[in-house]
Design an enzyme around this catalytic site. Structure first.
Site, PDB file in Angstrom:
ATOM      1  N   CYS A   7      14.155  -5.160  16.174  1.00  0.00           N
ATOM      2  CA  CYS A   7      15.285  -4.701  16.986  1.00  0.00           C
ATOM      3  C   CYS A   7      16.282  -5.857  17.042  1.00  0.00           C
ATOM      4  O   CYS A   7      15.906  -6.975  17.433  1.00  0.00           O
ATOM      5  CB  CYS A   7      14.815  -4.331  18.390  1.00  0.00           C
ATOM      6  SG  CYS A   7      16.186  -3.972  19.512  1.00  0.00           S
ATOM      7  N   ARG A  51       0.836  -1.206   0.000  1.00  0.00           N
ATOM      8  CA  ARG A  51       0.000   0.000   0.000  1.00  0.00           C
ATOM      9  C   ARG A  51       0.870   1.255   0.000  1.00  0.00           C
ATOM     10  O   ARG A  51       0.519   2.266  -0.614  1.00  0.00           O
ATOM     11  CB  ARG A  51      -0.941  -0.017   1.208  1.00  0.00           C
ATOM     12  CG  ARG A  51      -2.040  -1.072   1.063  1.00  0.00           C
ATOM     13  CD  ARG A  51      -2.918  -1.149   2.304  1.00  0.00           C
ATOM     14  NE  ARG A  51      -3.533   0.118   2.645  1.00  0.00           N
ATOM     15  CZ  ARG A  51      -4.121   0.371   3.813  1.00  0.00           C
ATOM     16  NH1 ARG A  51      -4.166  -0.560   4.760  1.00  0.00           N
ATOM     17  NH2 ARG A  51      -4.652   1.547   4.062  1.00  0.00           N
ATOM     18  N   CYS A  63      16.912  -0.733  24.166  1.00  0.00           N
ATOM     19  CA  CYS A  63      17.691  -1.147  22.988  1.00  0.00           C
ATOM     20  C   CYS A  63      16.966  -0.851  21.676  1.00  0.00           C
ATOM     21  O   CYS A  63      17.548  -0.950  20.601  1.00  0.00           O
ATOM     22  CB  CYS A  63      18.021  -2.637  23.068  1.00  0.00           C
ATOM     23  SG  CYS A  63      16.574  -3.689  23.276  1.00  0.00           S
ATOM     24  N   HIS A  81      -6.987   7.733  12.030  1.00  0.00           N
ATOM     25  CA  HIS A  81      -6.512   6.348  11.947  1.00  0.00           C
ATOM     26  C   HIS A  81      -5.016   6.236  11.686  1.00  0.00           C
ATOM     27  O   HIS A  81      -4.551   5.178  11.262  1.00  0.00           O
ATOM     28  CB  HIS A  81      -7.305   5.582  10.881  1.00  0.00           C
ATOM     29  CG  HIS A  81      -8.747   5.364  11.264  1.00  0.00           C
ATOM     30  ND1 HIS A  81      -9.715   4.938  10.388  1.00  0.00           N
ATOM     31  CD2 HIS A  81      -9.376   5.513  12.462  1.00  0.00           C
ATOM     32  CE1 HIS A  81     -10.886   4.831  11.022  1.00  0.00           C
ATOM     33  NE2 HIS A  81     -10.705   5.192  12.277  1.00  0.00           N
ATOM     34  N   GLN A  99     -10.349   9.706   8.016  1.00  0.00           N
ATOM     35  CA  GLN A  99     -10.040   8.335   8.428  1.00  0.00           C
ATOM     36  C   GLN A  99      -8.915   7.777   7.558  1.00  0.00           C
ATOM     37  O   GLN A  99      -8.442   6.673   7.784  1.00  0.00           O
ATOM     38  CB  GLN A  99     -11.286   7.452   8.263  1.00  0.00           C
ATOM     39  CG  GLN A  99     -12.452   7.899   9.117  1.00  0.00           C
ATOM     40  CD  GLN A  99     -13.757   7.245   8.651  1.00  0.00           C
ATOM     41  OE1 GLN A  99     -14.097   6.138   9.056  1.00  0.00           O
ATOM     42  NE2 GLN A  99     -14.491   7.928   7.785  1.00  0.00           N
TER      43      GLN A  99
END
Ligand code: OAD
Length: 245
Positions: free
Chosen positions: A151, A72, A137, A122, A104
């Site tokens: 991470c 998208r 971290c 949204h 929205q």
């Protein structure tokens, strides 16, 4: 008949001290961005919202969901704001302080058209945030590339910065939207099925506060019964006619 309504609503626009506009996916349809609930072409005709727009769906299938949001995002590269987005931005520029835009949509097209102060209920398709509460971290810029990025120290995953079903709307944004709905003289409800709350409830709030409510949509919506007038047409066709100087 439609011409007659259009002229009446143009009069309401001229009279209104403050206008609130609530937009949904239909406003971006003529730019080439799929809506959610339109039969055949809407995303929810192809995917289940539970899979693609909930935290549980993301935890169950993070690669699939991440890829869909990446898709998208990439789609937006080739997309431009349309005449509906532009009419709203031009009205705001010509009438400072008279129009509050509540959306929205997460696609950023209102902002790209030049609208300011957009209340994004949204979230933002292009933002990321951590799925779990970030530890010391977790630094967004250090996230290791992946589907989704993680991470490298604790494995926390990035997720799209949009609001999923079952999640709270950003509180300050929603409160500002409620204030605008309660204070406006006219609310235009544009390109939304009116099926998702609390966003759709803003139209009821405007109505309860004695504002006129006008729905702009080529198809029936769940907010038609709340409206003083319903204009059947697309946002790119109707908004320039309604908001022209
Ligand atoms: P929907 O897909 O539910 O509704 C789109 C509306 O736009 C429909 O009522 C269409 O008739 C109308 N429409 C289609 N083409 C149009 C055009 N050219 N001009 C004007 N209207 C047109 O989208 P939303 O109501 O925005 O949330 O959906 C609300 C939320 O549900 C979305 O923000 C998204 C979705 O699931 C999340 O992902 C959390």
């Amino acid at each position: 008949m439609q011409e007659h309504f259009l002229e009446t609503v143009r009069g309401w626009v001229r009279e209104a001290g403050h206008i609130a506009v609530l937009t949904g996916a239909g406003v971006s349809a003529e730019s080439g961005v799929p809506t959610f609930r339109d039969a055949q072409t809407g995303y929810w005709a192809q995917f289940r919202a539970e899979d693609m727009a909930t935290e549980a769906g993301f935890r169950a299938h993070p690669e699939q969901v991440w890829d869909w949001y990446q898709h998208r995002r990439q789609l937006m590269d080739g997309v431009q704001p349309n005449a509906g987005h532009q009419a709203l931005a031009q009205f705001q520029a010509a009438h400072p302080g008279r129009l509050t835009l509540i959306t929205q949509n997460v696609d950023g097209l209102h902002q790209r058209a030049g609208s300011t102060g957009v209340l994004c209920l949204h979230g933002d398709l292009f933002a990321n945030r951590w799925l779990d509460t970030p530890r010391n971290c977790c630094h967004i810029d250090d996230a290791v590339a992946g589907r989704p990025p993680t991470c490298e120290r604790c494995g926390n995953q990035l997720r799209p910065g949009v609001v999923w079903f079952g999640e709270m709307l950003p509180l300050a944004v929603f409160e500002a939207a409620e204030r605008a709905a309660q204070a406006c003289d006219l609310m235009l409800v544009v390109g939304t099925a009116g099926a998702v709350y609390p966003a759709a409830g803003l139209a009821h709030q405007a109505r309860s506060a004695s504002a006129r409510v006008v729905v702009l949509n080529p198809n029936p919506s769940e907010l038609d019964g709340t409206a003083d007038a319903v204009l059947r047409g697309t946002s790119a066709a109707l908004l320039p006619q309604l908001l022209a100087a």
